[in-house]
Design a protein around this motif. Structure first.
Motif, PDB file in Angstrom:
ATOM      1  N   PHE A  16     -10.679   6.377   0.147  1.00  0.00           N
ATOM      2  CA  PHE A  16      -9.223   6.263   0.076  1.00  0.00           C
ATOM      3  C   PHE A  16      -8.682   5.479   1.264  1.00  0.00           C
ATOM      4  CE2 PHE A  16      -4.996   7.963   1.202  1.00  0.00           C
ATOM      5  CZ  PHE A  16      -4.304   7.575   0.056  1.00  0.00           C
ATOM      6  N   ILE A  17      -9.184   5.795   2.467  1.00  0.00           N
ATOM      7  CA  ILE A  17      -8.746   5.091   3.673  1.00  0.00           C
ATOM      8  C   ILE A  17      -9.128   3.620   3.592  1.00  0.00           C
ATOM      9  CG2 ILE A  17      -9.022   4.912   6.170  1.00  0.00           C
ATOM     10  CD1 ILE A  17      -7.383   7.304   5.321  1.00  0.00           C
ATOM     11  N   MET A  18     -10.334   3.343   3.126  1.00  0.00           N
ATOM     12  CA  MET A  18     -10.782   1.963   3.030  1.00  0.00           C
ATOM     13  C   MET A  18      -9.997   1.177   1.985  1.00  0.00           C
ATOM     14  SD  MET A  18     -13.019   1.121   5.290  1.00  0.00           S
ATOM     15  CE  MET A  18     -11.844   1.992   6.350  1.00  0.00           C
ATOM     16  N   ALA A  19      -9.529   1.867   0.950  1.00  0.00           N
ATOM     17  CA  ALA A  19      -8.697   1.198  -0.049  1.00  0.00           C
ATOM     18  C   ALA A  19      -7.378   0.737   0.572  1.00  0.00           C
ATOM     19  CB  ALA A  19      -8.436   2.134  -1.227  1.00  0.00           C
ATOM     20  N   ILE A  20      -6.834   1.565   1.473  1.00  0.00           N
ATOM     21  CA  ILE A  20      -5.585   1.202   2.149  1.00  0.00           C
ATOM     22  C   ILE A  20      -5.799  -0.026   3.047  1.00  0.00           C
ATOM     23  CG2 ILE A  20      -3.887   1.983   3.860  1.00  0.00           C
ATOM     24  CD1 ILE A  20      -4.290   4.818   2.802  1.00  0.00           C
ATOM     25  N   PHE A  21      -6.965  -0.082   3.685  1.00  0.00           N
ATOM     26  CA  PHE A  21      -7.242  -1.174   4.607  1.00  0.00           C
ATOM     27  C   PHE A  21      -7.896  -2.381   3.931  1.00  0.00           C
ATOM     28  CE2 PHE A  21      -6.982   2.426   7.543  1.00  0.00           C
ATOM     29  CZ  PHE A  21      -6.175   1.896   8.531  1.00  0.00           C
ATOM     30  N   ALA A  22      -8.014  -2.338   2.617  1.00  0.00           N
ATOM     31  CA  ALA A  22      -8.698  -3.410   1.890  1.00  0.00           C
ATOM     32  C   ALA A  22      -8.128  -4.800   2.168  1.00  0.00           C
ATOM     33  CB  ALA A  22      -8.681  -3.113   0.390  1.00  0.00           C
ATOM     34  N   PRO A  23      -6.800  -4.999   2.188  1.00  0.00           N
ATOM     35  CA  PRO A  23      -6.295  -6.357   2.469  1.00  0.00           C
ATOM     36  C   PRO A  23      -6.765  -6.904   3.816  1.00  0.00           C
ATOM     37  CG  PRO A  23      -4.549  -4.991   1.556  1.00  0.00           C
ATOM     38  CD  PRO A  23      -5.709  -4.075   1.835  1.00  0.00           C
ATOM     39  N   GLY A  24      -6.796  -6.047   4.842  1.00  0.00           N
ATOM     40  CA  GLY A  24      -7.289  -6.492   6.135  1.00  0.00           C
ATOM     41  C   GLY A  24      -8.767  -6.833   6.089  1.00  0.00           C
TER      42      GLY A  24
END
Length: 358
Positions: A299-307
């Motif tokens: 879930f956290i990595m999905a939030i940071f996916a654009p970066g």
């Protein structure tokens, strides 16, 4: 070295940066620079990190305060690493037989069972105080100039462009929030346009390959896998604590914060935006640290996916020779920190007497 998958939290303090024909690696107390010379050898320099404001003034080393100082510290180390790398290539071009005049180690091109060459130490020559001061001034001047150019391009120009768009009535913007949003979108478009343009340059492509090699070495280290060339080459070239992701997060948070700001006359607006930069940098630093800490959380990595996606522009798949350079720098800081348990036994210790002096 143990191949355990259990994550060692202390390894989150290791990171690096790509430089000219090489990689700089940093640990809690040391940094090392490894560069490939035109003749195929690898020059490695390892030094203790000088105490910064965060070490001297403990109250600054707090969440939301430490981000700006940590960023400046990283820029200073990066400037020193780039200066060393430039000297390595310059001296090779000038045909000088000796490596840069500072404590360093050279790995020749001979391959060992681990894929890293045998070690040879360079004659130790202490730089003069005046020479050291000149280098520090040069690095400091470069950082100040870089900051000034960045502020002009990414802060002043966007707000002036929005001003021009409004005065020429090319687009009707209904509110200050919309105008601030346009400023932020222009900043982000400048950033990605800049990355796309420089990625077409041959020299920058090689730097981006070394950037990928640096990520591969760190990912292998953090995964608890044997730290050898084969495992590193197979690792991902993307990493959540990357500087590219950090810049993307800075731009995104800056856009959101600026949406809430008033919109006075343009020159006061620029001052206001500059005043909030330390807050934005501090918040972004904590966010990027959280990304590294919770990198196993989908879930956290999905939030940071654009970066993370933005790193596809600033990293390239490295050649094995480039991964070898990255590992050489990482081995040096691990040895310096006493983490020999993480270094393959077949790798020579740079502190041991060498067979050949260069």
């Amino acid at each position: 070295m143990s191949g355990s998958k259990k994550q060692d939290k202390s390894l989150a303090q290791y990171g690096g940066q790509a430089i000219i024909e090489g990689v700089m690696m940093r640990s809690p107390h040391y940094f090392a620079v490894a560069c490939r010379k035109p003749d195929g050898g690898i020059v490695v320099k390892c030094e203790e990190i000088a105490k910064t404001a965060l070490h001297k003034l403990r109250w600054l080393n707090k969440p939301f305060l430490r981000g700006t100082f940590a960023l400046l510290d990283a820029m200073i180390l990066g400037g020193k690493a780039l200066n060393f790398a430039s000297n390595v290539q310059l001296e090779a071009i000038q045909g000088e037989a000796s490596p840069p005049k500072s404590p360093s180690h050279e790995l020749n091109g001979a391959s060992s069972p681990n894929g890293i060459g045998t070690t040879a130490t360079a004659p130790e020559t202490k730089p003069t105080k005046s020479g050291g001061r000149i280098n520090d001034i040069a690095v400091g001047g470069t950082i100040v100039l870089s900051l000034a150019i960045s502020l002009f391009i990414f802060r002043i120009v966007p707000t002036l462009l929005t001003e021009i768009v409004e005065k020429r009535q090319w687009i009707t913007l209904p509110s200050d929030t919309a105008r601030n949003g346009v400023d932020g979108l222009i900043r982000m478009s400048f950033f990605f346009t800049y990355l796309i343009l420089i990625s077409q340059l041959a020299g920058i492509k090689r730097v981006f390959q070394y950037h990928g090699a640096e990520h591969k070495a760190i990912n292998t280290l953090e995964a608890g896998l044997p730290l050898n060339a084969e495992n590193a080459q197979q690792a991902s070239r993307i990493h959540p604590r990357c500087g590219t992701s950090f810049i993307f997060i800075v731009l995104a948070i800056d856009l959101l914060v600026c949406l809430l700001l008033p919109r006075p006359v343009w020159y006061l607006r620029i001052v206001l935006h500059l005043a909030i930069l330390p807050f934005v940098a501090g918040l972004s630093y904590e966010v990027i640290k959280a990304a590294g800490k919770y990198r196993r959380n989908p879930f956290i990595m999905a939030i940071f996916a654009p970066g993370m996606w933005s790193q596809l522009l600033t990293t390239r798949e490295p050649d094995p020779d480039q991964t070898e350079v990255s590992l050489a720098a990482l081995y040096a800081v691990l040895h310096a920190e006493g983490r020999t348990d993480l270094v393959p036994e077949t790798t020579p210790n740079p502190d041991e007497p060498a067979a050949v002096l260069v």
